[in-house]
Design a protein around this motif. Sequence first.
Motif, PDB file in Angstrom:
ATOM      1  N   GLY B 139       0.847  -1.191   0.000  1.00  0.00           N
ATOM      2  CA  GLY B 139       0.000   0.000   0.000  1.00  0.00           C
ATOM      3  C   GLY B 139       0.880   1.238   0.000  1.00  0.00           C
ATOM      4  O   GLY B 139       2.106   1.151  -0.137  1.00  0.00           O
ATOM      5  N   ARG B 140       0.303   2.358   0.170  1.00  0.00           N
ATOM      6  CA  ARG B 140       1.103   3.576   0.152  1.00  0.00           C
ATOM      7  C   ARG B 140       0.421   4.635   1.008  1.00  0.00           C
ATOM      8  O   ARG B 140      -0.798   4.804   0.949  1.00  0.00           O
ATOM      9  CB  ARG B 140       1.265   4.081  -1.282  1.00  0.00           C
ATOM     10  N   PRO B 141       1.175   5.316   1.822  1.00  0.00           N
ATOM     11  CA  PRO B 141       0.572   6.371   2.634  1.00  0.00           C
ATOM     12  C   PRO B 141       0.179   7.555   1.751  1.00  0.00           C
ATOM     13  O   PRO B 141       0.624   7.664   0.615  1.00  0.00           O
ATOM     14  CB  PRO B 141       1.685   6.757   3.607  1.00  0.00           C
ATOM     15  N   SER B 142      -0.634   8.446   2.306  1.00  0.00           N
ATOM     16  CA  SER B 142      -1.044   9.639   1.557  1.00  0.00           C
ATOM     17  C   SER B 142       0.167  10.515   1.297  1.00  0.00           C
ATOM     18  O   SER B 142       1.012  10.728   2.177  1.00  0.00           O
ATOM     19  CB  SER B 142      -2.060  10.432   2.368  1.00  0.00           C
ATOM     20  N   LEU B 143       0.244  11.009   0.081  1.00  0.00           N
ATOM     21  CA  LEU B 143       1.331  11.926  -0.286  1.00  0.00           C
ATOM     22  C   LEU B 143       0.696  13.265  -0.636  1.00  0.00           C
ATOM     23  O   LEU B 143      -0.218  13.320  -1.468  1.00  0.00           O
ATOM     24  CB  LEU B 143       2.108  11.371  -1.477  1.00  0.00           C
ATOM     25  N   HIS B 144       1.157  14.298  -0.015  1.00  0.00           N
ATOM     26  CA  HIS B 144       0.509  15.597  -0.181  1.00  0.00           C
ATOM     27  C   HIS B 144       1.354  16.500  -1.068  1.00  0.00           C
ATOM     28  O   HIS B 144       2.582  16.535  -0.957  1.00  0.00           O
ATOM     29  CB  HIS B 144       0.303  16.258   1.182  1.00  0.00           C
ATOM     30  N   ASP B 145       0.649  17.258  -1.895  1.00  0.00           N
ATOM     31  CA  ASP B 145       1.337  18.275  -2.687  1.00  0.00           C
ATOM     32  C   ASP B 145       1.791  19.387  -1.755  1.00  0.00           C
ATOM     33  O   ASP B 145       1.193  19.631  -0.708  1.00  0.00           O
ATOM     34  CB  ASP B 145       0.390  18.855  -3.748  1.00  0.00           C
ATOM     35  N   VAL B 176       2.756   2.618  -7.640  1.00  0.00           N
ATOM     36  CA  VAL B 176       4.171   2.818  -7.306  1.00  0.00           C
ATOM     37  C   VAL B 176       4.340   2.593  -5.803  1.00  0.00           C
ATOM     38  O   VAL B 176       3.843   3.387  -4.999  1.00  0.00           O
ATOM     39  CB  VAL B 176       4.642   4.239  -7.672  1.00  0.00           C
ATOM     40  N   PRO B 177       4.993   1.516  -5.398  1.00  0.00           N
ATOM     41  CA  PRO B 177       5.224   1.321  -3.955  1.00  0.00           C
ATOM     42  C   PRO B 177       6.063   2.468  -3.383  1.00  0.00           C
ATOM     43  O   PRO B 177       6.819   3.110  -4.116  1.00  0.00           O
ATOM     44  CB  PRO B 177       6.007   0.009  -3.898  1.00  0.00           C
ATOM     45  N   LEU B 178       5.916   2.679  -2.096  1.00  0.00           N
ATOM     46  CA  LEU B 178       6.611   3.801  -1.468  1.00  0.00           C
ATOM     47  C   LEU B 178       8.115   3.734  -1.711  1.00  0.00           C
ATOM     48  O   LEU B 178       8.763   4.757  -1.957  1.00  0.00           O
ATOM     49  CB  LEU B 178       6.330   3.801   0.039  1.00  0.00           C
ATOM     50  N   GLU B 179       8.689   2.529  -1.651  1.00  0.00           N
ATOM     51  CA  GLU B 179      10.132   2.438  -1.822  1.00  0.00           C
ATOM     52  C   GLU B 179      10.563   2.900  -3.213  1.00  0.00           C
ATOM     53  O   GLU B 179      11.590   3.554  -3.378  1.00  0.00           O
ATOM     54  CB  GLU B 179      10.643   1.019  -1.534  1.00  0.00           C
ATOM     55  N   GLU B 180       9.744   2.564  -4.216  1.00  0.00           N
ATOM     56  CA  GLU B 180      10.071   3.019  -5.579  1.00  0.00           C
ATOM     57  C   GLU B 180       9.857   4.515  -5.708  1.00  0.00           C
ATOM     58  O   GLU B 180      10.620   5.219  -6.365  1.00  0.00           O
ATOM     59  CB  GLU B 180       9.184   2.293  -6.601  1.00  0.00           C
ATOM     60  N   TYR B 181       8.800   4.989  -5.091  1.00  0.00           N
ATOM     61  CA  TYR B 181       8.524   6.425  -5.118  1.00  0.00           C
ATOM     62  C   TYR B 181       9.701   7.202  -4.533  1.00  0.00           C
ATOM     63  O   TYR B 181      10.150   8.213  -5.092  1.00  0.00           O
ATOM     64  CB  TYR B 181       7.237   6.713  -4.327  1.00  0.00           C
ATOM     65  N   LEU B 182      10.212   6.724  -3.407  1.00  0.00           N
ATOM     66  CA  LEU B 182      11.297   7.453  -2.745  1.00  0.00           C
ATOM     67  C   LEU B 182      12.576   7.422  -3.576  1.00  0.00           C
ATOM     68  O   LEU B 182      13.302   8.420  -3.639  1.00  0.00           O
ATOM     69  CB  LEU B 182      11.548   6.869  -1.350  1.00  0.00           C
ATOM     70  N   SER B 229       5.955  -6.526 -15.317  1.00  0.00           N
ATOM     71  CA  SER B 229       6.287  -7.618 -16.237  1.00  0.00           C
ATOM     72  C   SER B 229       5.174  -7.831 -17.260  1.00  0.00           C
ATOM     73  O   SER B 229       5.419  -8.262 -18.384  1.00  0.00           O
ATOM     74  CB  SER B 229       6.535  -8.894 -15.444  1.00  0.00           C
ATOM     75  N   SER B 230       3.937  -7.531 -16.879  1.00  0.00           N
ATOM     76  CA  SER B 230       2.838  -7.720 -17.828  1.00  0.00           C
ATOM     77  C   SER B 230       2.713  -6.528 -18.779  1.00  0.00           C
ATOM     78  O   SER B 230       2.076  -6.614 -19.814  1.00  0.00           O
ATOM     79  CB  SER B 230       1.519  -7.910 -17.078  1.00  0.00           C
ATOM     80  N   ASP B 231       3.315  -5.428 -18.401  1.00  0.00           N
ATOM     81  CA  ASP B 231       3.257  -4.245 -19.259  1.00  0.00           C
ATOM     82  C   ASP B 231       4.642  -3.615 -19.245  1.00  0.00           C
ATOM     83  O   ASP B 231       4.967  -2.821 -18.372  1.00  0.00           O
ATOM     84  CB  ASP B 231       2.204  -3.263 -18.733  1.00  0.00           C
ATOM     85  N   ALA B 232       5.449  -4.003 -20.214  1.00  0.00           N
ATOM     86  CA  ALA B 232       6.854  -3.594 -20.199  1.00  0.00           C
ATOM     87  C   ALA B 232       7.082  -2.240 -20.859  1.00  0.00           C
ATOM     88  O   ALA B 232       8.227  -1.837 -21.051  1.00  0.00           O
ATOM     89  CB  ALA B 232       7.700  -4.654 -20.888  1.00  0.00           C
ATOM     90  N   SER B 233       6.027  -1.535 -21.193  1.00  0.00           N
ATOM     91  CA  SER B 233       6.221  -0.233 -21.828  1.00  0.00           C
ATOM     92  C   SER B 233       6.837   0.749 -20.823  1.00  0.00           C
ATOM     93  O   SER B 233       6.699   0.594 -19.608  1.00  0.00           O
ATOM     94  CB  SER B 233       4.891   0.306 -22.338  1.00  0.00           C
ATOM     95  N   LEU B 234       7.504   1.749 -21.354  1.00  0.00           N
ATOM     96  CA  LEU B 234       8.132   2.741 -20.482  1.00  0.00           C
ATOM     97  C   LEU B 234       7.066   3.624 -19.834  1.00  0.00           C
ATOM     98  O   LEU B 234       6.064   3.962 -20.456  1.00  0.00           O
ATOM     99  CB  LEU B 234       9.095   3.602 -21.291  1.00  0.00           C
ATOM    100  N   ARG B 235       7.311   3.946 -18.586  1.00  0.00           N
ATOM    101  CA  ARG B 235       6.384   4.840 -17.876  1.00  0.00           C
ATOM    102  C   ARG B 235       7.179   6.007 -17.315  1.00  0.00           C
ATOM    103  O   ARG B 235       8.311   5.838 -16.854  1.00  0.00           O
ATOM    104  CB  ARG B 235       5.686   4.087 -16.746  1.00  0.00           C
ATOM    105  N   ILE B 236       6.564   7.158 -17.344  1.00  0.00           N
ATOM    106  CA  ILE B 236       7.242   8.344 -16.817  1.00  0.00           C
ATOM    107  C   ILE B 236       7.026   8.379 -15.310  1.00  0.00           C
ATOM    108  O   ILE B 236       5.899   8.329 -14.824  1.00  0.00           O
ATOM    109  CB  ILE B 236       6.694   9.630 -17.463  1.00  0.00           C
ATOM    110  N   CYS B 237       8.117   8.441 -14.584  1.00  0.00           N
ATOM    111  CA  CYS B 237       8.041   8.472 -13.117  1.00  0.00           C
ATOM    112  C   CYS B 237       7.967   9.900 -12.603  1.00  0.00           C
ATOM    113  O   CYS B 237       7.291  10.178 -11.614  1.00  0.00           O
ATOM    114  CB  CYS B 237       9.268   7.863 -12.481  1.00  0.00           C
ATOM    115  N   SER B 238       8.727  10.778 -13.227  1.00  0.00           N
ATOM    116  CA  SER B 238       8.820  12.135 -12.674  1.00  0.00           C
ATOM    117  C   SER B 238       9.265  13.107 -13.751  1.00  0.00           C
ATOM    118  O   SER B 238       9.896  12.712 -14.743  1.00  0.00           O
ATOM    119  CB  SER B 238       9.824  12.157 -11.509  1.00  0.00           C
TER     120      SER B 238
END
Lengths: 399, 248
Positions: B139-145, B176-182, B229-238
């Motif tokens: 899961g992921r905690p709330s992230l505030h702008d 995006v799990p928190l660890e990946e987000y960070l 793995s099921s969707d190997a297309s590139l995704r924009i993270c930031s």
Amino acid sequence: MLPPHEGRGAASEGHAAPVVLHGSPPRRDHRDERAPSSLLRLAPIPVTPTKPLTPSHIKGLLWLDVLERATQLVRPVHYEVNRTTYDITWQTLEFWDWLGVSEVPCAEDEVSLGHRYVDYHCQRGEQPRVGAELLRARVENGYIHPASQRILEIWKRHYARLGLRDPGLTRATPLPLSQGGALEVLASAELLLDLRALGGGVYLDLTERGIAQRTLLDRDGRDNHLLCTIRQFAGLAAAGETIALLCDRELRHDTSLIEHCLRRLGGEVLSLSLGRVPLPEMSGSARHGGWERYTFDRLFEACGGCAAEEFRLGLRLYFIVGLGAGDAVPFSFELLVRFLKKARQLLAEPASGSRDAGLEQLRRLVRHRGFVDPYRLASLLLSPGPSRDLLPLLPEIFL
Amino acid sequence: MSPREPIVSPSSGSTPMSALDAMARRIDACRAFAGDAERAELAQLERDVQLALVLRSLDVAALVRGTIALCRALPVQLARRWVGNFTKCVVLVGEPRKLTRRFAFSQITDDGGAAWIGPASAADLESARRLLRPLQTRGRPSLHDATLAIDPPPAHEAVAMQWPPPAVLTLATEDVPLEEYLVSLLHTVAEGVLLGHLSGASAVALQHVPFIDYLSSSMPYARVRKGTSSDASLRICSTIAPHGPHVA
């Protein structure tokens, strides 16, 4: 091959490793020559009733039995036993859940049930079993699967043949602390790193001492045996009690962590770890099988014809002195037979020594480590000279 | 960040640490990826300089401020080596207060909820990796702008400022799990500072969106990663942008 004690002095280490004590021995004033007299709480990690008793299990039971019976002659001892502590671990719960689904007839013998355990570990998947989650609450309140109930009934017969007191094999009571309560206690002692607010796990945190973090609750909220044990003993530690943790050497690291925790909470903690007995056809845990030729029944048959007392004493001497505390010496029926012969000789000797002098030897051993180290005691018994004073104590400790 | 996750960064203009020089090293390393000798060189680079974030509690604003401060204080040579190693970073869990005698933290947040070790060689971080567990969450905690004022940059960085503050830092959060987000946050902020995209900003507007599916030529930086793995297309993270939101 000579048994390792023969021709050596008292308490010779022989080829068997000495008892491994972690942490400091009990703190005592150097001027205090008295044996500690406070209550010692024995806290062994029990064998879960999911497989047959193998030599490693029998070794642990016999060491513990001698330790308890010898120590309590000179120091009060209480055997802490509660099946619930380990029945609620996920390994046991998932096996029981799997058995339930498989509809195993519960009149099976120990070996057949042990094979079920091996089958389960061969088939178990990565994903946790949902049924185990549902079972947890029932087990917290004393439920036991009929298959394990059956194994315990069989073990009671084995205990009787081994001359072991049943410490309460079927006793199950709710743990003194809830999971939340135990975590609160650990947090208040600054032993916890709690990442649940972030979706993470909960860790035992002794990093300031350079000890790596250990998971207590994973990110899915599943606890492990460490937390179950802490739930059982944290209250005793907080009350300043003296606790002796006894464990399989494979669990030494975790036991050492529990020891740190209980000590931080205020307890005086001793620990003793025993190595497993290597078997020719078995590698690793009983869950992998390979123990079929070494179950209690096979061992009993191999000693066929010997008297009950000879069997009990011979087994104790073999598993304590012959195999030692370590895990370097493989199981050997031939060596066991030699120890049975030695037991027969000892039993034939007149118990002419002084019982008081024997008790004084036990006090010396307790002064040394807080409890009677079975290896040192059994080695003394096999030595010439002062061992005669231990002969009057044979029935109380070894039979 | 792995070589399979290149940063799209049409960086231009001079910066305090010569972003072009650092980027050139990275590009060279990527080009060399096909050859054995070069692969070994790249492997050496990857083993080299890393950052460890030690986390007890989450305050994203404090993490952005701390990472900016850390990057601004880095010696140029160390910064080059780190950028050359794709600003590799790892997020570990730990109580920084208990670790101050054991590790020399580069930064620590005001509330002590997070601390940074390094950038340093992987060997120097080994003891932290052994002692502390990697962050793993469900899961992921709330992230505030938030819009964060940051300390004024040194005068020579202000000269290199390429747009008026605040800069907008946008992060995708869906699946995006928190660890990946960070990790994404650390890479983006660090490279934003070290490559000059955040050098002149006096504030950073932090914006969280489920997906980023729009890129503008005015954005000097975007970070992408491979999907599942099921969707190997590139995704924009930031992304980093000079003005308001550029998200569809």
